[in-house]
Design a protein around this motif. Structure first.
Motif, mmCIF file in Angstrom:
data_model
loop_
_atom_site.group_PDB
_atom_site.id
_atom_site.type_symbol
_atom_site.label_atom_id
_atom_site.label_comp_id
_atom_site.label_asym_id
_atom_site.label_seq_id
_atom_site.Cartn_x
_atom_site.Cartn_y
_atom_site.Cartn_z
ATOM 1 N N SER A 84 -8.337 2.910 -9.863
ATOM 2 C CA SER A 84 -9.070 3.177 -8.630
ATOM 3 C C SER A 84 -8.108 3.687 -7.589
ATOM 4 O O SER A 84 -6.998 3.193 -7.423
ATOM 5 N N TYR B 33 3.326 -9.623 -8.874
ATOM 6 C CA TYR B 33 2.321 -9.450 -7.817
ATOM 7 C C TYR B 33 1.314 -10.578 -7.907
ATOM 8 O O TYR B 33 0.483 -10.612 -8.817
ATOM 9 N N GLN B 34 1.432 -11.512 -7.008
ATOM 10 C CA GLN B 34 0.515 -12.666 -6.960
ATOM 11 C C GLN B 34 0.423 -13.383 -8.310
ATOM 12 O O GLN B 34 -0.667 -13.704 -8.784
ATOM 13 N N TYR C 235 -2.887 6.096 -3.050
ATOM 14 C CA TYR C 235 -2.193 5.482 -4.182
ATOM 15 C C TYR C 235 -3.218 5.017 -5.197
ATOM 16 O O TYR C 235 -4.401 4.886 -4.886
ATOM 17 N N LEU D 155 2.286 4.757 -6.002
ATOM 18 C CA LEU D 155 2.188 5.244 -4.625
ATOM 19 C C LEU D 155 2.525 6.737 -4.586
ATOM 20 O O LEU D 155 3.049 7.301 -5.546
ATOM 21 N N GLN E 242 7.302 -5.783 -11.484
ATOM 22 C CA GLN E 242 7.443 -6.742 -10.401
ATOM 23 C C GLN E 242 6.362 -7.820 -10.527
ATOM 24 O O GLN E 242 5.438 -7.702 -11.306
ATOM 25 N N SER F 81 0.865 -1.170 0.000
ATOM 26 C CA SER F 81 0.000 0.000 0.000
ATOM 27 C C SER F 81 0.905 1.224 0.000
ATOM 28 O O SER F 81 1.943 1.225 -0.653
ATOM 29 N N GLU F 82 0.489 2.255 0.679
ATOM 30 C CA GLU F 82 1.252 3.510 0.668
ATOM 31 C C GLU F 82 2.675 3.253 1.176
ATOM 32 O O GLU F 82 2.883 2.532 2.130
ATOM 33 N N GLY F 83 3.672 3.890 0.590
ATOM 34 C CA GLY F 83 5.043 3.718 1.054
ATOM 35 C C GLY F 83 5.782 2.756 0.146
ATOM 36 O O GLY F 83 5.189 2.035 -0.638
ATOM 37 N N LYS G 151 5.359 -1.223 -11.202
ATOM 38 C CA LYS G 151 5.429 -0.328 -10.040
ATOM 39 C C LYS G 151 5.944 1.016 -10.541
ATOM 40 O O LYS G 151 7.122 1.158 -10.897
ATOM 41 N N TYR H 13 -14.717 9.973 -2.122
ATOM 42 C CA TYR H 13 -14.077 8.660 -2.176
ATOM 43 C C TYR H 13 -14.945 7.726 -2.998
ATOM 44 O O TYR H 13 -16.006 7.294 -2.555
ATOM 45 N N GLN H 14 -14.518 7.461 -4.206
ATOM 46 C CA GLN H 14 -15.241 6.580 -5.122
ATOM 47 C C GLN H 14 -16.701 6.998 -5.270
ATOM 48 O O GLN H 14 -17.609 6.163 -5.211
ATOM 49 N N GLU I 13 -3.852 -14.465 -20.640
ATOM 50 C CA GLU I 13 -2.568 -15.037 -21.032
ATOM 51 C C GLU I 13 -1.500 -13.928 -21.151
ATOM 52 O O GLU I 13 -0.384 -14.076 -20.668
ATOM 53 N N ARG J 57 -6.969 4.425 -3.838
ATOM 54 C CA ARG J 57 -7.104 3.816 -2.519
ATOM 55 C C ARG J 57 -6.326 4.632 -1.493
ATOM 56 O O ARG J 57 -5.366 5.309 -1.822
ATOM 57 N N TRP K 18 1.125 -21.428 -14.398
ATOM 58 C CA TRP K 18 -0.244 -21.137 -13.985
ATOM 59 C C TRP K 18 -0.403 -19.642 -13.748
ATOM 60 O O TRP K 18 0.497 -18.978 -13.273
#
Lengths: 312, 312, 312, 312, 312, 312
Positions: free
Chosen positions: D23, D72-73, D33, D50, D70, B27-29, D79, F72-73, D283, D25, D291
């Motif tokens: 979006s 991510y999951q 961010y 961020l 990077q 998240s932030e940072g 980033k 916010y959204q 894909e 957040r 996977w």
């Protein structure tokens, strides 16, 4: 002749059976016909009675029938050639109790389970409520009008089966509270006594239709608690919750879902015994052959007799 | 310090736990953080580790942690202040086996159940397949990646529970074929050995993702049958059917629904043990209080400690 | 007289049709009647036969009938006035094969598709498995007992349709692996050969009821792989996955959902051909008029003949 | 740098991408961010930015970014280290059109399909409606805001794919009415032009939210019919029905279910292309490995590169 | 004799009723029989007519019947002994209008509601569209073919009920826009005029089957807007949205769900009146007794006459 | 400053609001933050409070806040810069009652409805039960913890709305039994008083979690009946049935479905008011613009201000 002894093409003479289900149909021609399910203490069989001009049959009536067993879509069906109603006064009702086990055996098991309850106020309540106040109805009530244990004495038989299953969970799951589990199992379906009417026939009562057995079971249990002196609220809550949640899911008609280990287990034992009993009833109704349709389960069931195996 | 001995505000120092689940969030940072579930043989706990610059964690890794227990939405959470990875070589893996029962006890029960099988070819098959060929994996596999028995040894523990439950059905339902029921219970989830990988971490295998454990379980069982000399086809069919139908409904991923009494009962025992185990795991993760959220069951569970009751 | 040539009020004399479905009903009066679906290679028609005292009909039997076509709820129905069974020995079974295309044409298309497979071990497997080992059954099996392609030869016809559809996807989606897609399409329903029995009549086999065609299809394919020398595991996995996932959703009986592009496309082609064939069969059964009920689709279908349009 | 050329740990400098989704957040700390999906004509990638104090981003904006790729999951994530907005005026929008095929190629295919229509009034209508009146919007509209073909030009690409698939059905199912099938395929999603706004960004229009594309598609088509002189009502009905029923089921938002063979087939082609496109997009977003999670399909997808096989 | 005056065992002579539903069945014997629902302006009753050799009945026909009322599964059934068709020319159709309220009263209420609309263009549109252009059909159309208000005049009666209910919401919810709510209520089911055919009989029209009333209602309303001079788009959107969303859920066939307060309320009023009317119809069909089956609601309904209570 | 007077970018100083919902989150960095819903009697607003080191907030607490309104959204959000808790003792709780109508007005309407009951024992029961025994709780209870009327006084407001709606049904459906309908409406949600705890905060009670409000409502009503002298069983049954069935469907948690006209209508009025109130609450939370997300309804809602229209 007992129903369990019937077989394809068997002639039936002067046999008295009880009507478990009856619906009147009409098609071409002036006269209508009855489709019925007849039973005695050894089983149930579908029946068809044509040319039934001027007779009015209802569930619970006793019929003295002549006829023959035929195969109808893979199940045995008794084709009635003639029949007349017999007064219930002349009948030994025990001959029409389908429970797999004698009532005296069930009562003994019930008494034994109650005697294993160690919490004193709970033991007292169960003894007074189930063995005295309610016992006459508890031992006669069916557990359903159609799918499983739908015969006089079915509720007690189902209750003892569910309690047997639950009792066996105790050594497996160590965090079970045994007294609550056993009491919940014994009481889970008590509302059926009020939901169903089972004098001569098995039908829904007015309150059964308007309230359902889940509501009435919890309510009657709580009233029994309040008749005791200072019955612990914790126990009243736990056991009422088991009764209210025993259908397992909101979608199945429980106003709350099981939130304790004991409520989960009573629900699982209840659905296990319901399906097992439905299978076993369907088995008895098969006309032979490896496959039969189970109306209660809604699918084919496989009944092939095993070959002889070499044993150790 | 064992997980079962943790409590709110407890300080944790130099404790080594295994990662059961780990997801990296950002998240932030500049820095991200890890949300984890850590475990040892006594239980599991959620954990959060902030400021984790340059470490890559995966399920099965062992972490030596410092931190403190806080309350996060009604469940205990270990807030990690510092941590480092520990090599699996230096670990006694038995300390991280969460099964409620020792493996040696489970093995003894397995052996006993197999010894009760009276049909000779079935007894031989079970002995060779489960006690010899497969035992090493059978005793190490988890039963799931998340919801129930999701730890090394979980499959054997779940299998024995299901078999215990089924064994107890035998005196209740007289038409049960005991050897088929017991063999079906022992074999129902055997496909999990192939569906999951459980070297250091617990994940789905490629075949597990592509085929599922239901298919692989039936297939591996049938291959074992074919390695026997003249294994009776009746038994192969009955037990394969139990494996294929043990989820109970088409909608739950069984390609066929249970069509024998034994298949119905193995299904019921399986769902009973899955929910009971989910409840019990959720219980251990509670931060105290009368209510906790069970993620596995998707509802609140009620954990109020009973008061003292007057006993008989 | 061929079924496609029947029309309302047409008289039928001495025509031999095959029983595709038959159920015996009974109502008022001593005698029962049969509701049937009769077929030849040109189509199918519902039929009713009253006063059928002493005859036992089953799917696959051949009936020589007299009667007349009537309109029953918007569909044509053959009202049988008299009929007798004809031995299958005296019948040219090809006259009762409903596939829209001659078997020789289907075989040629099958051969051509296999010849387009460029991966050598996959080509070999398909040739041996489909064209040699299995071809006799593959070319006779129906694709279902009721809804679509429920006739001798239906499986091969359905398989070729699905493969045609898939083959056409290749230029549209560039990342398709053509050999895997074509092989998956050819093999996706191979389990039907084992799920159904189609000697004289079309019924489920015991293994079909206990295991289902999805399981048996994948299993038989994998056994064929293992009979090859070093068949690549990657191909075995990909194609087994297509077979296992071809119903598209867990709720529809696939133990896994499609996780590759080829599995998605075989599933889509399969459901397309099933619905298209159900529509086309329903079309042939209409009694005329703009609207007819399709039992297989469960809705009204619109069949108004288009007017003449001005063409370019 | 084109998105298709990005890989793990790749440094990105001064690359201009379009925002497909964004979006905002906020969590701990003063600054929030952005989570975004960025795209160009070669693909799409998730991004996180961020420390975005004082910038307001919306879908359709162009961003010039520096950053690094990077994992991510299991999916690639860009980033962003710094970024600034770029005016749309300075952009060649064709560089951000993700359609797999050039617009000129799609237009040619559209023209060819229309030229194959033999019914004169239908040919005229399609030419005027799709190639003249509507073409500018038809060729720019996306087919969705999120799941498939969610980019400028996506609607035409999807439409041509669906028409390709349908065109291939013609030789397979002989009772198809080709002109109706092709016209239905070309027009099925025409309501998307009115449901979505796609100036700089892709959002739902007010009418899109209030009416939906199914209603608007049928309505606009019928208005086009009425602008023709004596357009045959039979054709208006058939093609309006295809538009209204193309989601296949009431539960999926079609006010009527497909009641003609052509409506069934357009529905099948539509769902085939939607899922195939969702797979292909997923894909391109994978971070490598066998996977990846497909958000559009809601499941894991299998992307292992095949080994080399021996070819024939 | 009016249907509301029939009772069990009542003899019926020379009474003329309209056929609301008719299906021909055939069973054992040469002749078939009709199951019908007959109606006049006072109610509806099920009927069975055996031995109907050579007559072809359809919905909307008038039958002059002799017969007797019998009890069939808890509902009254008229067993027809003889009957003949009567030409519609000789019939006063008003005697067969089942609406609970006279048409003149409904028209007055419609006029009053339209006069309460304060927005001038909306008032004009409603006056021209509902009171002039459409009134003849609007006042004759049924609201359904089966479940509720399935009789000539049913649509206007249902529309006024829904508007009554909505009108009453105005003082309860202050943010309601009254003109939009009332106009939406009056117009919500206008598509039924086009979906159904109701000359002599009530059936679906071809467009009704292909498009559904939701689409046609919105379309016809928008066409009426466009015939006005500068009808405000805001109003066209709001009211079209009410029509399109009035089934409340995508799963119930609305292409969009209600996104304004007025759309929510029209949907709720619609479902309220549909279920209330279904209950009331079922009530009139009961054969007496405390319980009856409602086919429209799919459950038992409770009809016990209340005892006398002490009043204040 | 009252919540209804807040707008984007508005500065908030020293305003005291009540916490309606609060959840604590933690991400990167040592400190966590709170997401809250704050309310006063004029409305509710989402809020975020970062850097909240050492404070423990719960629902029902009062907070004195400084901050600023941000978007916010698409919804307004109060970003808290500093805040401190205020003791409930110093608060005038009426300032935080969100009911749209004053309690005194609601009480007067309640009294009026009770005075219209003509059946004497029912009138007595309602007067004693609702106006005396229960009134204090009845007038303070919320109707839910989240979706609709989730504020002190919400239950009475919801009850009066439902009764208003039902009262208006009386002239529309002539077979309504008015006393039963009104009493059922007034009592339908009485179980909420026991299901929820609403001292300072709104949470589920232990019995609420274990039993649900449907069970407790019927039970408490029946207990009130039994405290009366000879309360007519017919009325007890009818009204208990309304309470038990007011969720309308088994799947929504009613143990029985509505089997009387009055039960159907109370159910419809209940769902109408729940959705209308959810819409109205969502409306007040919008950050402006034509569209906003309603969390309670799970969809976008349309809030465009109408233009000026020409009036008549």
């Amino acid at each position: 002749m007992n129903i369990k002894d019937l077989y394809l093409n068997k002639q039936v003479n002067d046999s008295v059976y009880q009507i478990r289900n009856a619906s009147y149909r009409e098609s071409e021609g002036v006269n209508g016909y009855y489709l019925m399910r007849l039973g005695d203490k050894t089983g149930q069989i579908d029946a068809i009675w044509l040319n039934t001009n001027d007779i009015n049959l209802k569930v619970g009536d006793f019929l003295c029938v002549d006829g023959k067993i035929q195969n109808y879509q893979g199940r045995m069906q008794l084709k009635v050639s003639s029949a007349f109603k017999v007064s219930a006064n002349s009948i030994d009702l025990n001959e029409y109790n389908m429970a797999a086990v004698e009532e005296s055996v069930l009562k003994e098991k019930l008494t034994t389970y109650i005697d294993q309850i160690r919490i004193k106020p709970l033991h007292n309540l169960l003894k007074e409520f189930l063995l005295h106040e309610l016992y006459k109805d508890f031992s006669r009530a069916p557990a359903a009008t159609f799918n499983h244990h739908s015969y006089i004495g079915g509720l007690l038989e189902h209750t003892i089966n569910v309690t047997d299953i639950c009792f066996n969970f105790i050594p497996i799951y160590k965090s079970i509270k045994p007294d609550i589990l056993i009491a919940g199992a014994l009481l889970h379906d008590i509302g059926k006594i009020y939901e169903l009417e089972f004098g001569e026939s098995i039908t829904y009562s007015t309150k059964g239709n308007l309230f359902g057995h889940i509501y009435m079971g919890a309510q009657k249990f709580q009233q029994a608690c309040h008749r005791q002196v200072k019955f612990p609220e914790y126990l009243e809550n736990q056991i009422s919750h088991i009764i209210l949640s025993h259908h397992g899911l909101i979608e199945r008609g429980s106003p709350v879902e099981p939130k304790t280990l004991e409520a989960i287990l009573v629900h699982k034992a209840d659905t296990t015994d319901a399906d097992a009993n439905a299978f076993i009833l369907s088995e008895t109704e098969s006309a032979g052959g490896n496959w039969s349709i189970s109306r209660a389960l809604g699918r084919m069931i496989y009944l092939e007799t095993p070959p002889k195996f070499e044993l150790r």
